[in-house]
Design a protein around this motif. Structure first.
Motif, mmCIF file in Angstrom:
data_model
loop_
_atom_site.group_PDB
_atom_site.id
_atom_site.type_symbol
_atom_site.label_atom_id
_atom_site.label_comp_id
_atom_site.label_asym_id
_atom_site.label_seq_id
_atom_site.Cartn_x
_atom_site.Cartn_y
_atom_site.Cartn_z
ATOM 1 N N GLY A 1 -74.174 -25.515 70.732
ATOM 2 C CA GLY A 1 -73.546 -24.212 70.699
ATOM 3 C C GLY A 1 -73.665 -23.499 72.030
ATOM 4 N N LEU A 2 -72.780 -22.532 72.258
ATOM 5 C CA LEU A 2 -72.869 -21.699 73.445
ATOM 6 C C LEU A 2 -74.164 -20.896 73.445
ATOM 7 C CD1 LEU A 2 -69.172 -20.581 73.815
ATOM 8 C CD2 LEU A 2 -70.570 -21.503 75.656
ATOM 9 N N VAL A 3 -74.621 -20.514 72.253
ATOM 10 C CA VAL A 3 -75.956 -19.934 72.106
ATOM 11 C C VAL A 3 -76.667 -20.740 71.032
ATOM 12 C CG1 VAL A 3 -77.332 -17.901 71.582
ATOM 13 C CG2 VAL A 3 -75.130 -17.630 72.742
ATOM 14 N N GLU A 4 -77.685 -21.487 71.425
ATOM 15 C CA GLU A 4 -78.417 -22.331 70.483
ATOM 16 C C GLU A 4 -79.711 -21.678 70.019
ATOM 17 O OE1 GLU A 4 -78.904 -26.061 72.450
ATOM 18 O OE2 GLU A 4 -76.863 -26.707 71.971
ATOM 19 N N ASN A 5 -80.292 -20.864 70.868
ATOM 20 C CA ASN A 5 -81.529 -20.161 70.524
ATOM 21 C C ASN A 5 -81.462 -18.760 71.120
ATOM 22 O OD1 ASN A 5 -83.372 -22.456 69.386
ATOM 23 N ND2 ASN A 5 -82.472 -23.301 71.262
ATOM 24 N N ARG A 6 -81.850 -17.781 70.326
ATOM 25 C CA ARG A 6 -81.906 -16.396 70.819
ATOM 26 C C ARG A 6 -83.143 -15.722 70.251
ATOM 27 N NH1 ARG A 6 -77.405 -11.511 70.238
ATOM 28 N NH2 ARG A 6 -76.540 -12.298 72.187
ATOM 29 N N PHE A 7 -83.908 -15.088 71.142
ATOM 30 C CA PHE A 7 -85.085 -14.346 70.717
ATOM 31 C C PHE A 7 -84.924 -12.895 71.134
ATOM 32 C CE2 PHE A 7 -89.444 -12.714 71.398
ATOM 33 C CZ PHE A 7 -89.906 -12.840 70.088
ATOM 34 N N THR A 8 -85.091 -11.982 70.167
ATOM 35 C CA THR A 8 -84.868 -10.556 70.383
ATOM 36 C C THR A 8 -86.076 -9.768 69.898
ATOM 37 O OG1 THR A 8 -82.502 -10.893 69.950
ATOM 38 C CG2 THR A 8 -83.296 -8.629 69.906
ATOM 39 N N MET A 9 -86.450 -8.753 70.653
ATOM 40 C CA MET A 9 -87.420 -7.766 70.180
ATOM 41 C C MET A 9 -86.634 -6.548 69.695
ATOM 42 S SD MET A 9 -90.393 -9.070 70.390
ATOM 43 C CE MET A 9 -91.360 -7.595 70.027
ATOM 44 N N ASP A 10 -87.055 -6.018 68.559
ATOM 45 C CA ASP A 10 -86.261 -4.992 67.902
ATOM 46 C C ASP A 10 -87.161 -3.831 67.480
ATOM 47 O OD1 ASP A 10 -83.301 -5.081 66.515
ATOM 48 O OD2 ASP A 10 -84.695 -3.831 65.395
ATOM 49 N N VAL A 11 -86.733 -2.609 67.794
ATOM 50 C CA VAL A 11 -87.458 -1.399 67.406
ATOM 51 C C VAL A 11 -86.569 -0.583 66.471
ATOM 52 C CG1 VAL A 11 -88.511 0.746 68.197
ATOM 53 C CG2 VAL A 11 -88.773 -1.341 69.544
ATOM 54 N N THR A 12 -87.114 -0.177 65.324
ATOM 55 C CA THR A 12 -86.361 0.647 64.379
ATOM 56 C C THR A 12 -87.176 1.883 64.029
ATOM 57 O OG1 THR A 12 -87.264 -0.544 62.467
ATOM 58 C CG2 THR A 12 -85.177 -1.345 63.374
ATOM 59 N N ALA A 13 -86.462 2.939 63.655
ATOM 60 C CA ALA A 13 -87.119 4.184 63.247
ATOM 61 C C ALA A 13 -86.224 4.905 62.248
ATOM 62 C CB ALA A 13 -87.402 5.079 64.448
ATOM 63 N N GLU B 1 -81.801 1.907 65.599
ATOM 64 C CA GLU B 1 -82.264 0.548 65.870
ATOM 65 C C GLU B 1 -81.929 0.198 67.311
ATOM 66 O OE1 GLU B 1 -81.689 -4.073 64.285
ATOM 67 O OE2 GLU B 1 -80.718 -2.411 63.232
ATOM 68 N N VAL B 2 -82.935 -0.273 68.061
ATOM 69 C CA VAL B 2 -82.735 -0.621 69.473
ATOM 70 C C VAL B 2 -83.245 -2.045 69.698
ATOM 71 C CG1 VAL B 2 -83.210 -0.032 71.870
ATOM 72 C CG2 VAL B 2 -83.035 1.792 70.152
ATOM 73 N N PRO B 3 -82.340 -3.019 69.872
ATOM 74 C CA PRO B 3 -82.761 -4.398 70.153
ATOM 75 C C PRO B 3 -82.738 -4.715 71.644
ATOM 76 C CG PRO B 3 -80.491 -4.342 69.368
ATOM 77 C CD PRO B 3 -80.921 -2.913 69.530
ATOM 78 N N TYR B 4 -83.593 -5.638 72.035
ATOM 79 C CA TYR B 4 -83.650 -6.096 73.428
ATOM 80 C C TYR B 4 -83.717 -7.623 73.405
ATOM 81 C CZ TYR B 4 -85.009 -6.491 78.331
ATOM 82 O OH TYR B 4 -85.048 -6.819 79.667
ATOM 83 N N ILE B 5 -82.756 -8.265 74.040
ATOM 84 C CA ILE B 5 -82.726 -9.726 74.089
ATOM 85 C C ILE B 5 -83.734 -10.207 75.126
ATOM 86 C CG2 ILE B 5 -81.311 -11.755 74.589
ATOM 87 C CD1 ILE B 5 -78.884 -10.108 73.697
ATOM 88 N N VAL B 6 -84.734 -10.931 74.661
ATOM 89 C CA VAL B 6 -85.772 -11.447 75.553
ATOM 90 C C VAL B 6 -85.307 -12.733 76.227
ATOM 91 C CG1 VAL B 6 -88.147 -12.287 75.684
ATOM 92 C CG2 VAL B 6 -87.572 -10.401 74.133
ATOM 93 N N LYS B 7 -84.682 -13.606 75.445
ATOM 94 C CA LYS B 7 -84.240 -14.882 76.000
ATOM 95 C C LYS B 7 -83.215 -15.516 75.075
ATOM 96 C CE LYS B 7 -86.017 -19.279 77.819
ATOM 97 N NZ LYS B 7 -87.216 -20.140 78.015
#
Length: 313
Positions: free
Chosen positions: A98-110, A123-129
């Motif tokens: 796939g064009l994206v095979e693995n995705r890791f995200t840190m996510d903050v919600t309130a 909700e604020v997500p940040y793509i780590v890798k």
């Protein structure tokens, strides 16, 4: 040089040769430019899952409940997806690149209870890798950065201590994510109606809504006209235990039905939540994706911790 023949200007042989060479060069550059333009990765928000910042139902699906007035819930979670962007004509779990095979995200919600019947959330997500493989000369997105933040408003329409719950929820994406990471739509709004039934030891809930966003045709990239990203009918359901003093389980289902072409995608997610302290929860959630939708992951896993000013469940 130019030659005049009976009042008509005719290019001489050197000029004609130059003209022919320039014309040939333009003809060659035209298709190359078109190919270069076609080889660009279309931009859209790849993330299908929106967490429920209040988490009064499941971690993902609301049950028509809102946080009590003055209560604040804050959470941080890590989010892993396997094959969230790949092309297939039928559901074959874990098959293919796939064009994206693995995705890791840190996510903050309130989430915060403004009034007894009104709640605001973010909700604020940040793509780590993330990483993948090229497809038809298109390079996969690579790098890290901010993904699409969401803000939401929920109003309770029917509230009971035990019994039926009804709420209207509206969330909207902020245009702040990085396009080159497949982390931003031009616009996106998600209105939905939430229904639930609350008992002493368990609860059930369901959502019905529409995700409205800009249509993206991925057919030129995949070679299949059914690969379209656009408006979707979103349906979700959950069953949650409330019997345990410190631990509870939940089962949730999310279904996306495309309204502008595309393929149906669904996910089944199981979660366990642990009341570690009166103000702190630990939880894990994971499960498979079902369907041939280009943005349906084959598996996702979420683990996190939440803090609240008081305990509700």
């Amino acid at each position: 040089m130019l030659t005049f023949i009976e009042g008509v200007v005719v290019p001489s042989r050197p000029s004609l040769a130059l003209f022919s060479a320039v014309s040939s060069l333009l003809l060659c550059l035209g298709p190359a430019s078109a190919r270069a333009q076609d080889s660009r990765l279309p931009t859209f928000d790849l993330q299908r899952l929106q967490l429920d910042p209040a988490a009064l139902g499941s971690l993902m699906v609301g049950t028509g409940r809102t946080l009590p007035q003055g209560m604040l819930r804050f959470a941080v979670q890590g989010h892993y997806e396997n094959l969230p962007f790949h092309f297939q004509t039928r559901w074959e779990p874990g098959n293919g690149a796939g064009l994206v095979e693995n995705r890791f995200t840190m996510d903050v919600t309130a989430a915060y209870g403004v009034l007894p019947w009104l709640q605001v959330a973010a909700e604020v997500p940040y793509i780590v890798k993330q990483g993948g493989k090229p497809h038809m000369d298109v390079a996969p997105p690579d790098g890290s950065g901010l993904a699409t933040p969401w803000v939401g408003l929920r109003a309770a329409l029917l509230r009971q201590d035990f019994g039926f719950q009804v709420a209207a929820d509206m969330s909207a994406a902020l245009p702040l994510g990085r396009e080159e990471l497949l982390a931003r739509d031009k616009y996106a709004v998600h209105p939905r109606l939430q229904l639930g039934f609350l008992a002493e030891d368990w609860q059930v809930g369901g959502e019905a809504g529409v995700l409205l966003r800009e249509k993206r045709d991925l057919g030129p990239l995949s070679g299949d006209s059914k690969d379209v990203i656009g408006n979707e009918l979103r349906l979700a359901g959950t069953v949650t235990s409330r019997a345990g003093e410190s631990t509870r389980g939940e089962v949730s289902v999310l279904v996306g039905v495309p309204l502008q072409g595309g393929r149906v995608g669904a996910e089944l997610l199981l979660a366990i939540r642990k009341h570690a302290l009166s103000f702190m929860d630990l939880y894990v959630m994971g499960g498979p994706g079902v369907g041939a939708g280009a943005d349906t992951p084959t598996f996702r896993f979420v683990g996190g911790v939440s803090f609240a000013t008081s305990k509700v469940d």
